[in-house]
Design a protein around this motif. Structure first.
Motif, short mmCIF file in Angstrom:
data_model
loop_
_atom_site.label_atom_id
_atom_site.label_comp_id
_atom_site.label_asym_id
_atom_site.label_seq_id
_atom_site.Cartn_x
_atom_site.Cartn_y
_atom_site.Cartn_z
N VAL A 167 3.04 15.40 85.86
CA VAL A 167 1.78 14.69 86.04
C VAL A 167 1.73 14.18 87.48
N SER A 168 0.68 14.55 88.19
CA SER A 168 0.61 14.14 89.59
C SER A 168 -0.82 13.78 89.96
N GLY A 169 -0.99 13.25 91.15
CA GLY A 169 -2.33 13.00 91.66
C GLY A 169 -3.00 14.31 92.05
N VAL A 170 -4.29 14.22 92.42
CA VAL A 170 -5.05 15.40 92.83
C VAL A 170 -5.41 15.25 94.30
N LYS A 171 -4.98 16.27 95.09
CA LYS A 171 -5.31 16.24 96.51
C LYS A 171 -6.76 16.69 96.71
N THR A 172 -7.08 17.85 96.14
CA THR A 172 -8.45 18.36 96.31
C THR A 172 -8.76 19.47 95.29
N PHE A 173 -10.04 19.87 95.22
CA PHE A 173 -10.49 20.97 94.36
C PHE A 173 -10.99 22.11 95.23
N ARG A 174 -10.85 23.33 94.70
CA ARG A 174 -11.38 24.49 95.42
C ARG A 174 -12.24 25.31 94.46
N GLU A 175 -13.39 25.76 94.95
CA GLU A 175 -14.24 26.64 94.14
C GLU A 175 -13.57 28.00 93.96
N LYS A 176 -14.12 28.82 93.07
CA LYS A 176 -13.58 30.17 92.83
C LYS A 176 -13.41 30.91 94.16
N PRO A 177 -12.19 31.27 94.54
CA PRO A 177 -11.96 31.94 95.84
C PRO A 177 -11.90 33.46 95.68
N ASP A 178 -11.79 34.19 96.81
CA ASP A 178 -11.46 35.61 96.69
C ASP A 178 -9.95 35.71 96.49
N ALA A 179 -9.47 36.90 96.19
CA ALA A 179 -8.07 37.07 95.77
C ALA A 179 -7.09 36.60 96.86
N GLU A 180 -7.43 36.90 98.12
CA GLU A 180 -6.53 36.56 99.21
C GLU A 180 -6.40 35.03 99.36
N THR A 181 -7.58 34.35 99.33
CA THR A 181 -7.59 32.89 99.41
C THR A 181 -6.86 32.30 98.19
N VAL A 237 -15.97 15.04 88.15
CA VAL A 237 -14.57 15.32 88.46
C VAL A 237 -14.30 15.31 89.97
N GLU A 238 -15.11 16.07 90.71
CA GLU A 238 -14.83 16.25 92.13
C GLU A 238 -15.10 14.98 92.95
N LYS A 239 -15.78 14.00 92.34
CA LYS A 239 -16.07 12.74 93.05
C LYS A 239 -15.10 11.62 92.69
N GLU A 240 -14.28 11.86 91.68
CA GLU A 240 -13.42 10.80 91.16
C GLU A 240 -12.13 10.69 92.00
N THR A 241 -11.75 9.45 92.34
CA THR A 241 -10.49 9.26 93.06
C THR A 241 -9.38 8.80 92.11
N ASP A 242 -9.75 8.09 91.03
CA ASP A 242 -8.75 7.64 90.06
C ASP A 242 -8.52 8.76 89.04
N ILE A 243 -7.77 9.76 89.47
CA ILE A 243 -7.67 11.01 88.70
C ILE A 243 -6.25 11.54 88.77
N CYS A 244 -5.79 12.17 87.72
CA CYS A 244 -4.49 12.85 87.78
C CYS A 244 -4.54 14.17 87.03
N VAL A 245 -3.54 15.01 87.25
CA VAL A 245 -3.52 16.33 86.63
C VAL A 245 -2.16 16.56 85.96
#
Lengths: 447, 447
Positions: A167-181, A237-245
């Motif tokens: 269980v950890s904090g969340v640094k950031t989110f990423r949208e669906k990327p291409d395979a290389e990304t 989700v993407e606006k929340e700072t009090d979040i963990c994964v």
């Protein structure tokens, strides 16, 4: 635990078994212990019950799916029907408000939200329990589940955790990327965002007050169609700072294409099918009453239903959608709350269907402006009302309803009817519903 | 010219379009000039008419095919019905006797015999004319056609000619060899034996007197079932010394498998079908009213009919027979002299079919011991007789016949009926036929 299952829309990518009114989560392809078959939604429901017998299961879905859900899961499951489709934020708020305002569950209680269609094992639900516990303990306002990626998929969003702990904090989110990304994200320790999260109910209800002026379930339901379409990820989700994964390493597969769905089948064929000895990696799903014979096929899926026939290379099957969009085929089979219907034959001036009514169920009392109808009862017993006159019916009876005539039928035992519609403008929209009124005293005897 | 077309038995190798009662020669897959489709037998008949408008065409066949032949070719074609199947020698004798004894054609006239199912062009029929001329001139008692082989086939017998002239004597015959032996035969100048020959009628009638005591057509017909099964090749051709063979170099293909049949199709799809851009060498024949979607297929044939669905690699399709033999599927569609029927639905206690009656045609007057029947007229006009009472019927009428009730229906315009059979022992054998008798004077008015 309280769990909200998001049951998504029509899935054309599993045509001909899914279509505008039949979703993939209701296709029965998974073997049960008693030798029958169950659907995705049944499998998941039984798995939840196995992990937590007393779990509150609420299915957030559209009106079109409510009948299928009750048919497959019984009446115990809670169904939160969205008046129209408005993406996941309004849907999750509505279901949460339903649990709190309608079911009376305390807003301090944690809730888990997850999609109904991933193919998972029991460990997934054990993990959901932990997720709920984390939310309940206040580990964060919002607790996500991040799936350990097995390949650089382009189908999922990614969650970048702050560290490598379970269980950890969340640094950031990423949208669906291409395979290389996607590969770069994975190298940085990113997890798949599977749309699974837990929160205490008051958290989401508070967000709803702020964002859409939520007051209570009924008011929200009534003005649901005025809400903007917005996803829970984007709105919250993407606006929340009090979040963990929390990481999850077990099986978690999306069965959204024939390719992935067939991988989850425990046997090559469901329904009547013959594969000769030269077939390799072939799966057949046949809902028709006639056989499918396959010879010399490699890496293929064959699926036949009253709507049509698909024969596809497994890889190619993921590109099905634009082809199905072009098919202008009327719905040939549908499950309803009262039973089901199957269209048998269509001519310019007639449509013949087999209608099955479940015991204790009835149709609406209704009439048609532009078609006559004939009901041929082929099995079962029941009662019909035609223009206010009630009579008992059984196999062998024939009932004739001219256009304008009000009619309904109720099943005492399972009733099977061959319904013949006659007219040049046969349409599902030509239907007027009425309150049932029965004239006279007692019943007319069968003639 | 007088030509006898041998129309063979049921061809399971083209399942699901051919079956016990539907033969491959009636499948409509060849494009006509007016944009429609025609069958093998129609194509051959039209080709014969193109080469010789006045040709006498007699089709030697079984009772089960007579309706289909008249449906497809009209009433002008002669049909010589064999009371039962007794191989080609009795069949050819019967057809020859029919031409002589029934049609009154002189026994000096030459006749050509050939199978109905090779895929050929006009040059083939020009060659048949020459063959008949050779027989008529008395070039030999029996004139064969030998096909120039294009590969060492194991499917055909071989004819070894005495020299390389267009018309030559016959040195010997060889049964179907293996590929290696076939190659040796071809190196020796052998030709394929395609079962095509010409003779003056008196030649075969004389042989028939000697071998089976032929007297006249009627006597032969009556004792037909007592005859031994024997081929014309074995009984006559291979024993004849006064024989010659004419070479034929044009197209002559056996369309007996899906592989060869699909090669002769001018377009990839007949019926409702979608092929995506990654399909290569794919043929679809779809008789159903719902679409077939094919994605990523290579070298395949897909065929769908009311009897079932075949999905096969083209090479593999030639091994279909043992698999089809194992399929225990009732006949779902059949053409009859009066029209056709299509089974729509079968339950334990009912069978629902769509019956189409051609204008001017009627069913037999009949009853059933163990089932009730309901006729729902969905289009057309006609007249029914139930237990001696005649009434006019039209779309929207419903007729109920209890077990034991005698009934028939006659079509004034094309009549379409949804027939519902009700009972636990529904069988085609439960049918008693009667002479039609109508009670009373005039007709009952439609109620």
């Amino acid at each position: 635990m309280h769990i909200i299952l998001l049951s998504g829309g029509s899935g054309k990518r599993l045509w001909p078994l899914s279509n505008d009114i039949r979703s993939k989560q209701f296709i029965k392809i998974f073997r049960t212990k008693d030798g029958g078959y169950e659907s995705m939604v049944q499998r998941m429901y039984h798995q939840i019950r196995e992990v937590d017998e007393g779990a509150t299961v609420t299915i957030a879905t559209s009106k079109t799916q409510a009948s299928s859900i009750h048919n497959q899961l019984g009446d115990e499951v809670l169904v939160c029907v969205e008046p129209c489709r408005r993406d996941t934020f309004p849907a999750i708020v509505l279901a949460t408000a339903y649990l709190h305002d309608v079911c009376g569950i305390s807003q301090e209680e944690p809730v888990i939200v997850c999609p109904v269609d991933p193919y998972v094992e029991i460990d997934y639900f054990e993990a959901l329990k932990k997720l709920a516990a984390l939310a309940g303990e206040g580990a964060a306002s919002l607790v996500l589940m991040g799936m350990e990626p097995t390949y650089p998929s382009e189908k999922y969003g990614y969650i970048l955790p702050t560290d490598k702990k379970t269980v950890s904090g969340v640094k950031t989110f990423r949208e669906k990327p291409d395979a290389e990304t996607a590969k770069e994200y994975i190298d940085q320790g990113a997890l798949w965002n599977g749309g699974v999260f837990a929160y205490r109910m008051k958290y989401v209800l508070e967000k709803a007050k702020q964002i859409i002026g939520y007051a209570d379930y009924e008011t929200l339901f009534d003005r649901y169609d005025s809400l903007d379409k917005i996803s829970f990820d984007y709105a919250v989700v993407e606006k929340e700072t009090d979040i963990c994964v929390m990481r999850f390493q077990g099986q978690w597969k999306d069965l959204g294409t024939w390719n992935t769905l067939s991988e989850a089948m425990e046997e090559p064929c469901v329904g009547e099918a013959i594969l000769n000895e030269t077939c390799e990696n072939v799966h057949v799903l046949n809902e028709l009453d006639v056989p499918v014979l396959c010879m010399g096929l490699k890496n293929m899926v064959v699926s036949a239903s009253p709507e049509g026939i698909l024969v596809s290379d497994k890889e190619q099957s993921s590109y099905i959608k634009p082809f199905v969009d072009k098919i202008d085929q009327q719905v040939m089979f549908a499950e309803k709350s009262w039973g089901d219907f199957l269209v048998l034959d269509v001519t310019r001036e007639s449509r013949t269907s087999k209608v099955t009514l479940k015991p204790g169920h009835s149709m609406n009392y209704h009439s048609h402006l532009r078609r006559d109808e004939i009901w041929n009862i082929i099995s079962g017993k029941g009662r019909c009302v035609i223009d206010g006159v009630s009579r008992r019916v059984e196999a062998g009876d024939v009932l004739e309803m001219k256009a304008g005539s009000r009619h309904t039928i109720m099943a005492d035992t399972e009733l099977k009817i061959i319904e013949i519609q006659l007219g040049r403008e046969i349409s599902v929209h030509d239907k007027q519903k009425f309150e049932l009124e029965i004239d006279g005293v007692g019943d007319k005897a069968d003639s």
